[in-house]
Design a protein around this motif. Structure first.
Motif, mmCIF file in Angstrom:
data_model
loop_
_atom_site.group_PDB
_atom_site.id
_atom_site.type_symbol
_atom_site.label_atom_id
_atom_site.label_comp_id
_atom_site.label_asym_id
_atom_site.label_seq_id
_atom_site.Cartn_x
_atom_site.Cartn_y
_atom_site.Cartn_z
ATOM 1 N N GLU A 134 41.288 38.869 17.859
ATOM 2 C CA GLU A 134 39.929 38.904 17.324
ATOM 3 C C GLU A 134 38.971 38.145 18.232
ATOM 4 O O GLU A 134 39.175 36.956 18.484
ATOM 5 C CB GLU A 134 39.895 38.253 15.940
ATOM 6 C CG GLU A 134 40.836 38.873 14.932
ATOM 7 C CD GLU A 134 40.913 38.036 13.672
ATOM 8 O OE1 GLU A 134 39.850 37.819 13.041
ATOM 9 O OE2 GLU A 134 42.013 37.593 13.323
ATOM 10 N N LEU A 148 38.348 37.874 21.376
ATOM 11 C CA LEU A 148 38.880 37.154 22.524
ATOM 12 C C LEU A 148 37.865 37.240 23.659
ATOM 13 O O LEU A 148 37.669 38.292 24.250
ATOM 14 C CB LEU A 148 40.221 37.737 22.938
ATOM 15 C CG LEU A 148 41.336 37.536 21.910
ATOM 16 C CD1 LEU A 148 42.513 38.446 22.199
ATOM 17 C CD2 LEU A 148 41.763 36.079 21.890
ATOM 18 N N LYS A 182 40.939 34.498 18.768
ATOM 19 C CA LYS A 182 42.228 34.218 18.143
ATOM 20 C C LYS A 182 43.163 35.393 18.323
ATOM 21 O O LYS A 182 42.755 36.553 18.192
ATOM 22 C CB LYS A 182 42.010 33.938 16.652
ATOM 23 C CG LYS A 182 43.278 33.648 15.885
ATOM 24 C CD LYS A 182 43.007 33.133 14.481
ATOM 25 C CE LYS A 182 42.541 34.188 13.547
ATOM 26 N NZ LYS A 182 42.494 33.747 12.139
ATOM 27 N N THR A 239 46.977 36.708 16.868
ATOM 28 C CA THR A 239 47.967 36.479 15.818
ATOM 29 C C THR A 239 49.112 37.477 15.978
ATOM 30 O O THR A 239 48.876 38.669 16.181
ATOM 31 C CB THR A 239 47.332 36.656 14.423
ATOM 32 O OG1 THR A 239 46.201 35.787 14.315
ATOM 33 C CG2 THR A 239 48.320 36.354 13.312
ATOM 34 N N VAL A 241 50.014 31.902 15.796
ATOM 35 C CA VAL A 241 48.571 32.040 15.956
ATOM 36 C C VAL A 241 48.132 31.202 17.156
ATOM 37 O O VAL A 241 48.482 30.021 17.252
ATOM 38 C CB VAL A 241 47.805 31.581 14.697
ATOM 39 C CG1 VAL A 241 46.300 31.678 14.905
ATOM 40 C CG2 VAL A 241 48.236 32.395 13.484
ATOM 41 N N GLN A 267 44.666 30.000 18.879
ATOM 42 C CA GLN A 267 43.212 29.884 18.715
ATOM 43 C C GLN A 267 42.653 29.286 20.001
ATOM 44 O O GLN A 267 43.000 28.176 20.375
ATOM 45 C CB GLN A 267 42.878 28.976 17.528
ATOM 46 C CG GLN A 267 41.393 28.759 17.316
ATOM 47 C CD GLN A 267 40.697 29.997 16.781
ATOM 48 O OE1 GLN A 267 41.118 30.572 15.784
ATOM 49 N NE2 GLN A 267 39.635 30.406 17.446
ATOM 50 N N TYR A 268 41.786 30.044 20.685
ATOM 51 C CA TYR A 268 41.186 29.584 21.942
ATOM 52 C C TYR A 268 39.897 28.824 21.626
ATOM 53 O O TYR A 268 39.053 29.298 20.882
ATOM 54 C CB TYR A 268 40.913 30.766 22.860
ATOM 55 C CG TYR A 268 42.187 31.433 23.316
ATOM 56 C CD1 TYR A 268 42.861 30.975 24.433
ATOM 57 C CD2 TYR A 268 42.724 32.506 22.609
ATOM 58 C CE1 TYR A 268 44.051 31.567 24.840
ATOM 59 C CE2 TYR A 268 43.898 33.106 23.008
ATOM 60 C CZ TYR A 268 44.561 32.633 24.124
ATOM 61 O OH TYR A 268 45.739 33.216 24.522
ATOM 62 N N ASN A 269 39.767 27.627 22.226
ATOM 63 C CA ASN A 269 38.642 26.741 21.952
ATOM 64 C C ASN A 269 37.862 26.377 23.199
ATOM 65 O O ASN A 269 37.055 25.459 23.177
ATOM 66 C CB ASN A 269 39.141 25.449 21.297
ATOM 67 C CG ASN A 269 40.017 25.725 20.099
ATOM 68 O OD1 ASN A 269 39.621 26.454 19.202
ATOM 69 N ND2 ASN A 269 41.209 25.180 20.094
ATOM 70 N N TYR A 280 43.375 25.453 23.774
ATOM 71 C CA TYR A 280 43.793 26.307 22.667
ATOM 72 C C TYR A 280 44.758 25.534 21.785
ATOM 73 O O TYR A 280 45.352 24.541 22.197
ATOM 74 C CB TYR A 280 44.437 27.595 23.169
ATOM 75 C CG TYR A 280 45.513 27.366 24.206
ATOM 76 C CD1 TYR A 280 46.826 27.131 23.838
ATOM 77 C CD2 TYR A 280 45.203 27.376 25.559
ATOM 78 C CE1 TYR A 280 47.812 26.915 24.779
ATOM 79 C CE2 TYR A 280 46.179 27.167 26.516
ATOM 80 C CZ TYR A 280 47.483 26.935 26.117
ATOM 81 O OH TYR A 280 48.450 26.708 27.049
ATOM 82 N N THR A 281 44.871 25.986 20.553
ATOM 83 C CA THR A 281 45.865 25.441 19.641
ATOM 84 C C THR A 281 46.805 26.574 19.265
ATOM 85 O O THR A 281 46.395 27.733 19.145
ATOM 86 C CB THR A 281 45.223 24.849 18.369
ATOM 87 O OG1 THR A 281 44.442 25.860 17.730
ATOM 88 C CG2 THR A 281 44.342 23.660 18.706
#
Length: 160
Positions: free
Chosen positions: A113, A115, A130, A132, A142, A144-146, A151-152
């Protein structure tokens, strides 16, 4: 052993050179009690300014065994004022990988989503969005790009 193969490549609209195309390869082979099939498909639709949508899939079957993969992907370039539509943009995807071999079943669902990438500021990772991945046992990974290289990652809700 006998087989057949159908490989039509179709232009979606002969009157529009930018309409996109569809490719389908459907190969069936049979010999005695054994039957197999291979199907490959690509559907490409370009949009304005470098945007596009792609659907890709394959299926390999032999008797009751089956391996399949399908992916829908869209790309929208960022309106950054330069002439390269692929240096920054947003990708979304969803897809599934599934197999049934010797009675064993496995499914992996994939979803990406918003990206976002921007090669001017980050060459090595997405900078937002994100991804998944969930298997048939409801295990979920999952990402999650920050930010650039930030990322986490969680697996079943636990950080890894």
């Amino acid at each position: 052993m006998r087989g057949n193969c159908v490989t039509p490549i179709r232009d979606k609209n002969d009157g529009d050179p930018r309409s996109g195309y569809t490719v389908v390869i459907n190969l069936s082979v049979s010999g005695g009690a054994s039957q197999g099939r291979l199907v490959l498909g690509v559907d490409f639709t370009p949009g304005s300014g470098g945007a596009y949508q792609v659907r890709y899939g394959f299926l390999i079957e032999e008797g009751r065994d089956k391996i399949a993969f399908g992916l829908n992907l869209s790309y929208t370039p960022s309106l950054d004022g330069n002439s390269n539509p692929y240096d920054a943009g947003v990708t979304n995807f969803n897809g599934r990988f599934a197999y049934r071999v010797s009675g064993e079943n496995f499914v992996l669902d994939m979803n990406g989503e918003n990206l976002q990438h921007n090669r001017a500021s980050c060459m090595s990772s997405f900078i937002a969005g994100k991804a998944t991945f969930q298997d048939s046992a409801s295990n979920r990974l999952v990402i999650q790009y920050n930010g650039c290289n930030s990322y986490t990652v969680t697996y079943n809700g636990n950080p890894i």
